[in-house]
Design an enzyme around this catalytic site. Structure first.
Site, PDB file in Angstrom:
ATOM      1  N   ARG A  23     -53.131 -35.755 -15.109  1.00 60.86           N
ATOM      2  CA  ARG A  23     -52.704 -34.870 -13.975  1.00 60.86           C
ATOM      3  C   ARG A  23     -53.487 -35.077 -12.748  1.00 60.86           C
ATOM      4  NH1 ARG A  23     -54.801 -30.260 -13.835  1.00 60.86           N
ATOM      5  NH2 ARG A  23     -54.677 -29.815 -16.489  1.00 60.86           N
ATOM      6  N   TYR A  34     -30.914 -28.705   2.786  1.00 56.31           N
ATOM      7  CA  TYR A  34     -30.733 -28.660   1.387  1.00 56.31           C
ATOM      8  C   TYR A  34     -30.738 -27.532   0.755  1.00 56.31           C
ATOM      9  CZ  TYR A  34     -31.438 -29.870  -3.468  1.00 56.31           C
ATOM     10  OH  TYR A  34     -31.367 -30.059  -4.757  1.00 56.31           O
ATOM     11  N   ASP A  54     -38.527 -33.279   6.114  1.00 52.83           N
ATOM     12  CA  ASP A  54     -37.950 -33.746   4.983  1.00 52.83           C
ATOM     13  C   ASP A  54     -37.011 -35.002   5.360  1.00 52.83           C
ATOM     14  OD1 ASP A  54     -36.276 -34.540   2.801  1.00 52.83           O
ATOM     15  OD2 ASP A  54     -35.951 -32.453   2.170  1.00 52.83           O
ATOM     16  N   LYS A  60     -33.717 -39.882  -4.587  1.00 54.71           N
ATOM     17  CA  LYS A  60     -32.481 -40.318  -3.821  1.00 54.71           C
ATOM     18  C   LYS A  60     -32.700 -41.951  -3.397  1.00 54.71           C
ATOM     19  CE  LYS A  60     -31.688 -35.914  -4.384  1.00 54.71           C
ATOM     20  NZ  LYS A  60     -31.911 -35.084  -3.293  1.00 54.71           N
TER      21      LYS A  60
END
Ligand SMILES: *Cc1c(COP(=O)(O)O)cnc(C)c1O
Length: 386
Positions: A53, A105, A177, A202
């Site tokens: 992690r 978005y 973004d 994407k």
């Protein structure tokens, strides 16, 4: 590695940054270190990793690559794009205010309005096509400006350099973004942004086979605060997902050039189709953001949206279910072309009045133009529109 590659072209960076051949075996591709923990020679004595992690070698290679290709110093990978957004907002405290774009978005809007608002962070939404609109909401509590360019799904363009100047004056951070453009088409840090966020799901992944998010910054203190959030909140991607994005990044430039070429051909074909009322694509010279897009982007990309003259829900449904090569699905940026109805799919979480007010009509159809043969895509759209 990222540092050694400062004086090379973007294509060389995309292929080599972060990806040293494995010192143990010579493997050309970064191995998938599918392990949760690492042997310690004595308590606290590690080879740089103690628990996956906090850090994993495959993730570290991806993070170095992400930093290099965005012209940043530090990269952080997250389990999804929204997890990356979530980490950026966790830099803030109750009472802080954010100025965000009206056109962005849907999942970002949902996270801001339905999750973080109740923790006392306040969001203002303004049309960022005109950066002057931002100034009207600036006050002493403004800590972050959040924008997306080109926007999803209306392909509006924000002048990153102009917004960065406003953010600087306000003493606020600017986060961009950059999902729609990808680091090959646009590097917001070069224009004065403080933070870049990606849904690597994407274009970076590029093959519709992985969900992953990224944050890239230049400032060391900002990086350390974000690393603390990444480690403490724990929204980290697994090593196999990091490997898939590392592999995707190696062909980003080749894919983006073709996405842009196909995008241009399809945008023009749709504009010439007598049944199409309007096409939103930032490469048209009469697009309001054309000059800015030309300034800050390498090409105009393969994302576009359009409206039919007959925009009844029946006709829109008929068209989006009639394509044979282009698939009806959420998401974007993969090698295959996807068609999407934002009002009922990707942007359904935005209240209808909000959507319409911002120009996102019920009849809008979004296209993620893939890298198939453009003539086949045009023929497919033409037969579907009928
Ligand atoms: C998809 C998307 C996101 C969210 O990313 P996930 O990887 O789906 O969590 C954020 N911003 C934009 C512009 C997107 O298209």
């Amino acid at each position: 590695m990222a540092n050694e590659l400062n004086n090379v072209g973007i294509g060389t960076k995309l292929i080599h940054a972060g990806a040293e051949p494995d010192p143990l075996t010579g493997a050309i591709m970064t191995p998938i270190y599918q392990t949760s923990t690492f042997k310690q020679a004595s308590p606290g004595v590690t080879k740089g990793f103690d628990y996956s992690r906090a850090g994993n070698p495959t993730r570290q290679a991806l993070e170095a690559s992400l930093a290099a290709i965005e012209n940043g110093k530090y990269g952080l990978a997250f389990s999804s794009g929204v997890a990356a957004t979530d980490a950026v907002i966790k830099l803030l405290s109750p009472g802080d205010e954010v100025i965000a774009a009206t056109d962005m978005y849907g999942g970002t809007y949902r996270l801001f309005a339905q999750l973080f608002e109740k923790f006392g962070i306040h969001f203002h939404y303004v049309d960022m096509k005109d950066p002057a609109n931002i100034q009207t909401k600036v006050n002493a509590n403004t800590k972050l400006i959040w924008t997306e360019t080109p926007t999803n799904p209306l392909i509006n363009i924000t002048d990153i350099e102009a917004v960065a100047a406003i953010a600087k004056k306000a003493g606020a951070l600017l986060c961009v973004d950059n999902t729609f453009a990808s680091p090959y088409l646009q590097n917001p840090l070069n224009w004065g942004a403080d933070i870049v966020v990606h849904s690597a799901t994407k274009y970076l992944g590029g093959h519709s086979d992985v969900v992953l998010g990224a944050v890239i910054v230049n400032d060391k203190d900002l990086y350390e605060r974000l690393y603390f959030i990444q480690k403490s909140s724990g929204a980290v991607p697994g090593p196999q997902d990091c490997f898939l994005v590392l592999r995707g990044i190696k062909t980003l430039h080749v894919r983006m050039d073709r996405h842009g070429e196909n995008g241009a051909k399809i945008a023009h074909a749709l504009r010439n189709n007598p049944k199409v009322a309007v096409v939103h694509w930032c490469g048209f010279e009469d697009h309001p953001g054309y000059q800015i897009a030309k300034k800050q982007m390498r090409n105009f990309g393969g994302m576009l949206s359009f409206e039919l003259k007959n925009d009844s829900i029946q006709e829109v449904n008929r068209v989006v279910t009639s394509t044979k090569i282009i698939t009806l699905a959420e998401s974007l940026g993969g090698v295959e072309s996807l068609i999407n109805h934002p009002a009922s799919m990707t942007h359904a979480s935005i209240p209808r009045e909000e959507r319409i007010k911002n120009g996102l009509n019920d009849g809008l159809i979004r296209l993620s133009v893939g890298i198939e043969d453009a003539a086949d895509l045009i023929a497919d759209l033409t037969q579907a529109i009928g």
